[in-house]
Design an enzyme around this catalytic site. Structure first.
Site, PDB file in Angstrom:
ATOM      1  N   TRP B 322      38.464 -25.883 -47.252  1.00 30.03           N
ATOM      2  CA  TRP B 322      39.823 -25.591 -47.724  1.00 30.03           C
ATOM      3  C   TRP B 322      40.853 -26.303 -46.838  1.00 30.03           C
ATOM      4  O   TRP B 322      41.895 -26.753 -47.308  1.00 30.03           O
ATOM      5  CB  TRP B 322      40.065 -24.073 -47.695  1.00 30.03           C
ATOM      6  CG  TRP B 322      41.452 -23.664 -48.096  1.00 30.03           C
ATOM      7  CD1 TRP B 322      41.903 -23.387 -49.348  1.00 30.03           C
ATOM      8  CD2 TRP B 322      42.575 -23.497 -47.226  1.00 30.03           C
ATOM      9  NE1 TRP B 322      43.223 -23.050 -49.324  1.00 30.03           N
ATOM     10  CE2 TRP B 322      43.671 -23.107 -48.035  1.00 30.03           C
ATOM     11  CE3 TRP B 322      42.785 -23.627 -45.850  1.00 30.03           C
ATOM     12  CZ2 TRP B 322      44.938 -22.853 -47.519  1.00 30.03           C
ATOM     13  CZ3 TRP B 322      44.050 -23.375 -45.331  1.00 30.03           C
ATOM     14  CH2 TRP B 322      45.106 -22.997 -46.165  1.00 30.03           C
ATOM     15  N   HIS B 323      40.527 -26.413 -45.535  1.00 38.79           N
ATOM     16  CA  HIS B 323      41.505 -26.984 -44.607  1.00 38.79           C
ATOM     17  C   HIS B 323      41.707 -28.477 -44.791  1.00 38.79           C
ATOM     18  O   HIS B 323      42.751 -29.006 -44.420  1.00 38.79           O
ATOM     19  CB  HIS B 323      41.097 -26.690 -43.164  1.00 38.79           C
ATOM     20  CG  HIS B 323      41.380 -25.286 -42.756  1.00 38.79           C
ATOM     21  ND1 HIS B 323      40.509 -24.260 -43.011  1.00 38.79           N
ATOM     22  CD2 HIS B 323      42.454 -24.724 -42.150  1.00 38.79           C
ATOM     23  CE1 HIS B 323      41.024 -23.133 -42.561  1.00 38.79           C
ATOM     24  NE2 HIS B 323      42.206 -23.375 -42.046  1.00 38.79           N
ATOM     25  N   GLY B 324      40.712 -29.162 -45.307  1.00 34.99           N
ATOM     26  CA  GLY B 324      40.932 -30.593 -45.473  1.00 34.99           C
ATOM     27  C   GLY B 324      39.693 -31.316 -45.924  1.00 34.99           C
ATOM     28  O   GLY B 324      38.569 -30.812 -45.804  1.00 34.99           O
TER      29      GLY B 324
END
Lengths: 363, 475
Positions: B322-324
């Site tokens: 989700w973060h990247g």
């Protein structure tokens, strides 16, 4: 209370201390919960609102707000106190700036008379003053700073000449002429010196107007920079021995072949600043020496346009450039590819003295 | 538009009076227009994306509610999630997966020269996508009555304080707050202003002051000695905390002034004594979202040890992704998944050993906090590194015990300033457990004036301005 009573459709009962205007009211169905603000803070309130018993219900919270005007006074109080402390703090920090033994404080308080003036960026710090003074018996001044942009250097040099007896010689390292390696934002870090220099004020107003005017609004902000931290650090002691004294690591040495080429990026405007500085010094009777300070020997082939730079500088300034690119050969005399350490600085200064660039009786 | 900019100062000076002067529908429209302006300031083209996403979920929410058959409701909900995740997947992960596929093929000796699209990542897409998904899922679960007023729903999705970097607000918590006009209350202004100032202190003073050191170290770890790398990772742990929680504080503070309550997003995470606790204190809105919409639907801890571990790991891997779009984020999630599994395995025996050695409670707490912090920092190395090579260089460089001389420190002024600011932060956080600064500022006007003025002065004297956006914008 009428408004709230209508809103809640419920009869309020005063708290024991009678301070109804300072209480939170929770209402769940017909059940009223009252909590005095002294018992709970806003974080706690938010936590309570989300407490399971209230979730999924039609819970809501109202904060009494009966004495509006009185409650706005803190804004004026905050601004007044902040301004007061800002001005007091600013005055004190300005006093430190003036008294500091940092090179630019000495420049602006006029206590830096010297026979030899050094100018450069971080590579200019290899003009190691204690050793130069010991070997020549002359007083020196150094206006070098990491990533020094030439426009700022020109401003500082002119300010130096306006406040001091003209030095006999001024040495300037040509790596100042590289827009890639210069710190374009460095000038605004000199904000705390603007009260002492109209020339510096003009530069900041033109280049960093937001920071300049923010410094007018908040005097503490004017001192918000690494340059001020150094000014503070050198409040009671001299910075003349400022030189990063480390030895290049074996890994770094082994990696020299993989280093990117070094190209000096400069334009006519930058050359113009240099010429202006040279002319200003010469008009005051100072001899100007333009030099290329030493690079790590195996790194020298990585420099691609030094010849062009030297020719351009000589053409614009009228001064012959002295190349000391290979003046130091010992690898242990370097901190990295572009900076000598203390050992290297001493070797370099010995060479400058041997060549008569600096001596007790400069040419 | 970012909070730490002059543009935002102008925005808030116009938005706030308008907001409180208007009532009802006009206020909602004003809020929506302000939110779209806030978002569009960065790149107006992506407003269409947020608008389409809003329109679809609004419509699907109504359709789910109207459908009587469970299967149909389910299909609608799945369609909504697929749509949202397709947007997210395309804009955030398309190039990443194409590149990864090409690299994998190359490693098998197959030349797979597949071109990427060079897609620009829309700011905040991960945040508003999750927020929007929570709406349709909650409507499907009948936890929420669908919103019939489109303007109200659109304002909920795009509400500017939390739009681009959270907290991720749940529809069930936040939508009902739009049902009535919130009056202007000084109490809320006091509390909100305190929170905003503290957020700016964390962001502009602490996070942005640590950033230059961290950036240099992670740019080329080989060029720095062990002590610089160690300081770099410690500084990064506080940079990311202050950057992200600072944004949350500012968002919560402004929402509070406007009359809305957001849930807390951070609760002093570096004082956690284990990793479960860490995830109850760090980015709470994301971890609770993943718990409620992923971990529990997967089975949570209901089906035995192995299933629990599997669910933990899957949740953390997806949390990492989700973060990247980078395998380093996935590995960061993997590490945290491992930590949670290891904690379940070793937590009790380790506690028993400490009890057996009759350690005093304070010492046990300190050891637990130190261990949790150490492993959290280890995981941060992968989170911050642009690739695994950089992360390896960082770890190898730090374990080279020859390089811990203070002489080789990169810039002592940055270090001293960083340590001082982290010291101030920790002092405030530790003392807050006893003194409750927020409550004190609320009920004691003299203290409030002193505290707010001090924060303003600290921001003026130490603040770093113009250094750019918040880290979590890129997520």
């Amino acid at each position: 209370m009428g408004l709230l009573e209508n809103l809640f459709d419920i009869q309020f009962e005063p708290l024991q201390n009678g301070r109804l205007d300072d209480a939170f009211f929770f209402c769940k169905g017909e059940k009223l919960v009252t909590v005095a603000v002294h018992d709970i803070d806003f974080e706690g309130l938010a936590a309570l609102v989300h407490y399971p018993v209230f979730l999924g219900s039609e819970a809501f919270v109202e904060v009494l707000n009966l004495n509006t005007m009185k409650k706005s006074f803190w804004i004026f109080g905050t601004i007044a106190l902040a301004l007061l402390v800002d001005r007091g703090g600013g005055w004190f920090l300005s006093k430190i700036t003036k008294e500091s033994q940092f090179r630019y404080s000495r420049l602006y308080n006029g206590s830096e008379d010297a026979a030899v003036l050094f100018v450069g960026n971080s590579r200019g710090l290899s003009f190691f003053q204690p050793y130069a003074e010991e070997k020549t018996g002359l007083r020196t001044a150094n206006l070098s700073y990491n990533g020094m942009p030439i426009e700022l250097a020109s401003t500082l040099v002119q300010d130096y000449f306006d406040r001091h007896k003209a030095p006999k010689v001024m040495l300037m390292d040509l790596s100042l002429l590289d827009s890639v390696r210069m710190d374009n934002k460095l000038a605004y870090q000199f904000n705390h010196y603007t009260p002492f220099s109209g020339r510096l004020s003009k530069l900041l107003r033109e280049r960093f107007s937001n920071d300049f005017y923010a410094g007018k609004l908040s005097h503490l902000y004017r001192h918000n920079s690494e340059v001020f931290q150094r000014t503070f650090f050198y409040w009671k002691k001299s910075d003349k021995d400022w030189l990063l004294d480390r030895v290049i690591s074996p890994e770094m040495k082994a990696n020299v072949g993989n280093q990117a080429l070094l190209r000096f990026h400069y334009d006519n405007k930058m050359l113009g600043h240099l010429a202006k500085m040279v002319k200003y010094a010469q008009e005051k009777g100072t001899k100007v020496e333009l030099v290329v300070n030493p690079y790590y020997p195996d790194f020298v082939p990585k420099i691609v346009n030094l010849d062009t730079l030297v020719m351009d500088v000589q053409r614009t300034s009228g001064v012959t450039v002295r190349r000391y690119t290979n003046a130091v050969q010992e690898s242990a005399a370097f901190g990295d590819f572009q900076h000598v350490n203390k050992v290297g600085a001493k070797l370099y200064i010995d060479q400058l003295i041997a060549d008569g660039v600096i001596s007790s009786k400069p040419n | 538009m970012i909070f730490n900019s002059l543009t935002f100062l102008a925005f808030i000076a116009i938005f706030l009076p308008g907001y409180f002067l208007l009532k009802g529908k006009a206020r909602l429209l004003w809020s929506l227009a302000g939110s779209y302006l806030f978002y569009g300031w960065w790149d107006w083209r992506f407003l269409s994306l947020i608008f389409i996403s809003t329109l679809m979920d609004y419509w699907l929410g109504l359709k789910i509610d109207q459908a009587h058959e469970d299967k149909r409701r389910y299909r609608m909900m799945v369609f909504s999630c697929t749509l949202n995740l397709t947007f997210l997947g395309f804009f955030k992960y398309f190039d990443f997966f194409i590149n990864s596929f090409a690299e994998m093929m190359t490693s098998f000796g197959i030349n797979a020269d597949v071109g990427t699209l060079g897609i620009i990542l829309p700011v905040g897409i991960s945040f508003y996508t999750f927020q929007s998904m929570s709406y349709t899922i909650d409507v499907y679960r009948k936890h929420l009555v669908p919103e019939r007023d489109f303007i109200r729903y659109a304002t909920f999705v795009a509400f500017w304080p939390q739009l681009v970097a959270g907290p991720i607000v749940r529809a069930s918590d936040f939508l009902p707050q739009f049902q009535k006009d919130h009056e202007f209350h000084w109490d809320r202004v006091i509390s909100g202003t305190g929170r905003v100032l503290w957020g700016f202190f964390k962001k502009c003073v602490v996070a942005d002051s640590l950033a230059p050191f961290v950036d240099q170290v992670f740019q080329e770890p080989n060029a720095f000695t062990s002590i610089n790398l160690l300081i770099g990772i410690v500084f990064y742990s506080f940079q990311i905390y202050c950057d992200f929680s600072g944004y949350s504080d500012i968002a919560i503070g402004f929402a509070r002034i406007l009359g809305y309550d957001f849930n807390e997003n951070f609760k002093k995470p570096y004082f956690s004594q284990n990793f479960s606790e860490f995830w109850q204190r760090w980015h709470i809105s994301l971890s609770s979202w993943l718990r409620d919409y992923l971990y529990i639907p997967l089975g949570g801890n209901r089906n035995g040890k192995f299933s629990t571990y599997k669910n933990n790991m899957l949740t953390m891997l997806l949390g990492g992704l989700w973060h990247g779009a980078n395998w380093t984020f996935v590995f960061w999630g993997f590490l945290h998944g491992m930590y949670l599994v290891m904690q379940r395995q070793l937590g009790k025996p380790f506690g028993a050993v400490m009890n057996g050695l009759r350690f005093p409670k304070a010492l046990k707490v300190t050891i637990n906090i130190a261990i949790t912090y150490f492993f959290t920092c280890f995981a941060w190395i992968y989170f911050r590194s642009s690739d695994f090579g950089i992360a390896t260089d960082m770890i190898v460089g730090m374990t080279n015990l020859d390089g811990y001389s203070f002489v080789s420190m990169m810039n002592k002024f940055w270090v001293v300033k960083g340590v001082l600011l982290i010291g101030i932060l920790l002092t405030v956080e530790i003392s807050d457990t006893k003194l409750h600064w927020n409550g004190l500022a609320y009920r004691n006007p003299a203290f409030r004036i002193a505290a707010f003025a001090t924060l303003l002065l600290l921001i003026a004297f130490f603040g770093s301005f113009g250094s750019g956006a918040f880290i979590y914008f890129q997520f």
